[in-house]
Design an enzyme around this catalytic site. Structure first.
Site, PDB file in Angstrom:
ATOM      1  CG  ASP A  60      -7.795  43.407 -12.401  1.00  0.00           C
ATOM      2  OD1 ASP A  60      -6.861  42.974 -11.214  1.00  0.00           O
ATOM      3  OD2 ASP A  60      -7.906  42.172 -13.285  1.00  0.00           O
ATOM      4  CG  ASP A  62      -9.460  41.588  -7.927  1.00  0.00           C
ATOM      5  OD1 ASP A  62     -10.152  41.499  -8.566  1.00  0.00           O
ATOM      6  OD2 ASP A  62      -7.875  41.035  -7.854  1.00  0.00           O
ATOM      7  CG  ASP A 141       0.468  35.278  -2.926  1.00  0.00           C
ATOM      8  OD1 ASP A 141       0.502  36.735  -3.311  1.00  0.00           O
ATOM      9  OD2 ASP A 141       0.583  35.406  -5.252  1.00  0.00           O
TER      10      ASP A 141
HETATM   11  P1  ATP Z   1      -1.986  40.954 -11.548  1.00  0.00           P
HETATM   12  O1  ATP Z   1      -1.673  42.569 -11.274  1.00  0.00           O
HETATM   13  O2  ATP Z   1      -0.566  40.557 -11.991  1.00  0.00           O
HETATM   14  O3  ATP Z   1      -2.929  40.797 -11.523  1.00  0.00           O
HETATM   15  P2  ATP Z   1      -2.593  40.408  -8.721  1.00  0.00           P
HETATM   16  O4  ATP Z   1      -1.629  41.210  -7.000  1.00  0.00           O
HETATM   17  O5  ATP Z   1      -3.989  41.579  -8.624  1.00  0.00           O
HETATM   18  O6  ATP Z   1      -1.828  41.132  -9.848  1.00  0.00           O
HETATM   19  P3  ATP Z   1      -4.089  37.789  -9.158  1.00  0.00           P
HETATM   20  O7  ATP Z   1      -3.435  36.691  -9.056  1.00  0.00           O
HETATM   21  O8  ATP Z   1      -4.869  38.477  -9.989  1.00  0.00           O
HETATM   22  O9  ATP Z   1      -2.795  38.700  -8.385  1.00  0.00           O
HETATM   23  O10 ATP Z   1      -4.298  37.859  -7.449  1.00  0.00           O
HETATM   24  C1  ATP Z   1      -5.571  38.744  -6.658  1.00  0.00           C
HETATM   25  C2  ATP Z   1      -4.451  38.357  -5.251  1.00  0.00           C
HETATM   26  O11 ATP Z   1      -5.368  37.158  -4.424  1.00  0.00           O
HETATM   27  C3  ATP Z   1      -3.599  38.799  -4.652  1.00  0.00           C
HETATM   28  O12 ATP Z   1      -2.891  39.755  -4.978  1.00  0.00           O
HETATM   29  C4  ATP Z   1      -2.897  38.006  -3.314  1.00  0.00           C
HETATM   30  O13 ATP Z   1      -3.681  38.773  -2.278  1.00  0.00           O
HETATM   31  C5  ATP Z   1      -4.466  36.997  -3.969  1.00  0.00           C
HETATM   32  N1  ATP Z   1      -3.790  35.873  -4.332  1.00  0.00           N
HETATM   33  C6  ATP Z   1      -4.318  35.113  -5.582  1.00  0.00           C
HETATM   34  N2  ATP Z   1      -2.873  33.885  -5.810  1.00  0.00           N
HETATM   35  C7  ATP Z   1      -2.765  33.345  -4.864  1.00  0.00           C
HETATM   36  C8  ATP Z   1      -2.317  32.773  -4.119  1.00  0.00           C
HETATM   37  N3  ATP Z   1      -2.028  30.955  -4.681  1.00  0.00           N
HETATM   38  N4  ATP Z   1      -1.996  32.059  -2.675  1.00  0.00           N
HETATM   39  C9  ATP Z   1      -2.075  33.194  -2.289  1.00  0.00           C
HETATM   40  N5  ATP Z   1      -3.051  34.282  -2.523  1.00  0.00           N
HETATM   41  C10 ATP Z   1      -3.630  34.802  -3.402  1.00  0.00           C
HETATM   42 MG    MG Z   2      -5.400  40.631 -10.121  1.00  0.00          MG
END
Ligand code: ATP
Ligand code: MG
Length: 434
Positions: A60, A62, A141
């Site tokens: 997705d 963001d 993170d």
């Molecule tokens: P995916 O493709 O698996 O969704 P993602 O990187 O988009 O990976 P998400 O869990 O959707 O992961 O989170 C979106 C963003 O929010 C992450 O890329 C990160 O920057 C931030 N984030 C999410 N969870 C945390 C956390 N527990 N601590 C700090 N930052 C976080």
């Molecule tokens: Mg995500």
């Protein structure tokens, strides 16, 4: 780079990386453009930028912005604000939505210490502080999750040395790993998940504290851990995630009974069963097919279910599936224990019970009763589960073949005829004495 508390963003111009606006859906570009035109900063952020850089298709897209949620809402008719603790804007696009998050400050940079509440172990309890782009980068993170794509000139903003980590294919926590894990222990699971998904290594300083701090996962609400297990094991990289959980000794905090089963004398058998099921799931997802959390959990909890039955009644896996009453009793026990770790929603646990209970019937019913099972709404899932058990060499009375054949017949009479060739092998009902 951070020098004496002042960091300089690293702007990577479009000539030096491969992401282009054409890689981003038009609807998402329009949202960012509208925020920009209204005078707000706005970028694509996180997983989508990371995935595009390494050639994966983002799950997705963001958006991060300097606009407050109310300002975002005022700009978009199709906008809904969600989240009690931290307000986020969802911009609805048909059945989908794009998440637009206001820049947030993490604990270190928040300045207003009281705005970030911590538990005794250092876990962040609330962090409702808006911040600048820079603060937003540092509260994320892993470095590779903290990149921002500017659609106006196709440049990338990197405050945290993420481009070098992408180059080195490694996951590095931003800041002091020990502190960052204490703030949110789920980051340990996220390290394993992203390593599995991206095929990245975990940078040594990021990896080092995991073993010592892993018991902090005990403080995480079971509902959140349920979601994390699904993301780890049912997102297309389940085999690699299970391997990572095992290597970092984290499985015990998510599925302690499954973990226990892997340590019994039948451990190798159970491990092969889990790997086989996760392999199938990974392959299904790669083909764009759907998967069901109930099936995943039916597999994950089958080893402890069988182990519990062995302990209490001596029913061995090679004896075939036990009858419904025994399964239900064992299932009660297993669910009662598991929900303290991962909260399995009721609709899934009922489905799992049904799948397990059907195993005995699939193995034993013949004639009209076998034919009747075809109409059961859990038939297909239970049949898939039977196939998996048969593949693993459990004694399923070689019934998978029969069920495969009967489903291939279009005509109900043919199905009935085939069913009648199967003798009923279940325990006979005792006649009531007169
Ligand atoms: P995916 O493709 O698996 O969704 P993602 O990187 O988009 O990976 P998400 O869990 O959707 O992961 O989170 C979106 C963003 O929010 C992450 O890329 C990160 O920057 C931030 N984030 C999410 N969870 C945390 C956390 N527990 N601590 C700090 N930052 C976080
Ligand atoms: Mg995500």
């Amino acid at each position: 780079m951070r020098v004496c508390g002042i960091s300089t963003p690293n702007r990577i111009s479009s000539a030096d990386h491969a992401i282009r606006c054409r890689d981003v859906p038009r609807s998402v570009l329009n949202i960012v453009a509208r925020l920009n035109e209204a005078g707000h900063e706005a970028y694509l952020v996180g997983g989508c930028v990371r995935d595009l850089l390494i050639g994966l298709r983002p799950k997705d897209f963001d958006v991060a912005t300097s606009a407050t949620p109310d300002e975002v809402k005022a700009l978009f008719r199709n906008c809904r604000l969600v989240g009690r603790r931290f307000r986020l804007a969802h911009i609805l696009l048909g059945r989908d939505f794009i998440e637009v998050a206001t820049f947030r400050a993490g604990q270190e940079s928040a300045g207003k210490k009281q705005a970030v509440a911590h538990s005794d172990s250092g876990r962040i309890l609330s962090d409702n502080v808006y911040g600048s782009l820079e603060q937003d980068a540092f509260r994320r993170d892993f470095s590779v999750n903290a990149l921002y794509f500017d659609v106006r000139d196709e440049s990338i903003v990197d405050y945290v040395g993420a481009m070098a980590d992408i180059e080195a294919r490694q996951l590095r926590l931003i800041g002091d790993p020990d502190t960052r894990y204490r703030e949110d222990p789920v980051r340990m699971l996220r390290a394993v998940r992203f390593a599995a998904k991206l095929g990245f290594s975990i940078e040594p300083h990021t990896e080092a504290p995991i073993r010592e701090l892993s018991d902090h996962l005990e403080d995480i609400p079971p509902a959140r851990l349920f979601d994390e297990v699904i993301k780890l094991l049912q997102s297309g990289h389940g085999v690699a995630s299970l391997d990572g959980l095992w290597q970092h000794d984290l499985l015990r905090y998510l599925l302690p009974m499954t973990y226990g089963s892997l340590l019994t004398e039948r451990g190798d058998h159970w491990r092969r069963m889990l790997e086989q099921a996760l392999n199938n799931t990974d392959a299904r997802l790669a083909q764009g097919k759907s998967t069901n959390p109930a099936f995943l959990y039916a597999v994950l909890l089958w080893p402890p279910l069988r182990e519990w039955l062995i302990e209490t009644g001596g029913a061995m896996p090679e004896d075939g599936a036990p009858p419904v009453m025994q399964i239900q009793e064992a299932a009660n026990e297993i669910f009662d224990r598991q929900i303290h770790y991962t909260a399995i929603p009721k609709r899934f646990s009922q489905m799992i019970r049904d799948m397990w209970s059907l195993q005995h019937k699939l193995e034993n019913y013949g004639g009209g009763r076998a034919f009747g099972l075809l109409a059961n709404k859990r038939f297909r899932a239970a049949y898939d589960f039977l196939l998996l058990r048969e593949e693993m060499g459990e004694n399923t009375k070689e019934r998978a073949n029969f069920w495969t054949q009967i489903q291939e017949l279009d005509d109900e009479q043919d199905q009935m005829d085939l069913a009648s060739t199967q003798a009923h092998r279940g325990p006979r009902r005792r006649r009531r004495r007169r």
